[in-house]
Design a protein around this motif. Structure first.
Motif: not given
Length: 165
Positions: A1-7
């Motif tokens: 979930m953090i990866k998608e937010l950073v993206k």
């Protein structure tokens, strides 16, 4: 979930410092693509006769059932179109039309063409029904030319745009 937010935030930051593209719409109109399908037009032959022969193949091909064609017998002394019939009533309900181009493909005489006009607005539902008089080009505006892309490729339209009936 953090990866998608950073993206997602990366995409936002990438476009944040670029200048926005703003088109001053009524004064400046962007050109449309070659294959854009806009407002319908009923074309004529070079001699001024209507291309539509009232066969209603366009209405049969329309998946949204937006086209109404009522044919009538042609007067031999004063024919409106070549052949035995012409379209006495030709209506397109633009609220139902999905601009798929199937009507254009189904027409044996290339009478109906989706042009590049995209400014279509209505204030009531009755104004959204385009009649034959609204769709038919004036006699002096001429006849439908082959699309520019076919001219560039040295290919004839299928069916041919200039049909001797």
């Amino acid at each position: 979930m953090i990866k998608e937010l950073v993206k997602g935030l990366g995409t936002t930051l990438r476009y944040m410092f670029k200048r926005p593209v703003t088109v001053q719409y009524p004064e400046v109109k962007r050109p449309v693509r070659e294959r854009f399908r806009g407002r319908h037009e009923l074309k004529r032959f070079a001699n001024g006769q209507e291309r539509c022969i009232g066969c209603a193949l366009c209405a049969a091909a329309c998946p949204a059932d937006a086209i109404l064609v009522i044919p009538a017998e042609n007067d031999p002394q004063n024919p409106r179109s070549p052949g035995e019939r012409y379209a006495a009533v030709y209506e397109i309900n633009m609220l139902r039309c999905i601009f798929c181009g199937y009507c254009e493909d189904a027409c044996p005489t290339n009478a109906i063409v989706l042009e590049h006009q995209y400014e279509l607005s209505f204030y009531d539902r009755r104004a959204a029904i385009y009649t034959k008089e609204m769709l038919l080009v004036p006699p002096d505006k001429g006849h439908g030319e082959p699309p520019p892309i076919l001219t560039q490729l040295n290919r004839q339209p299928s069916p041919p745009a200039k049909i001797d009936l």
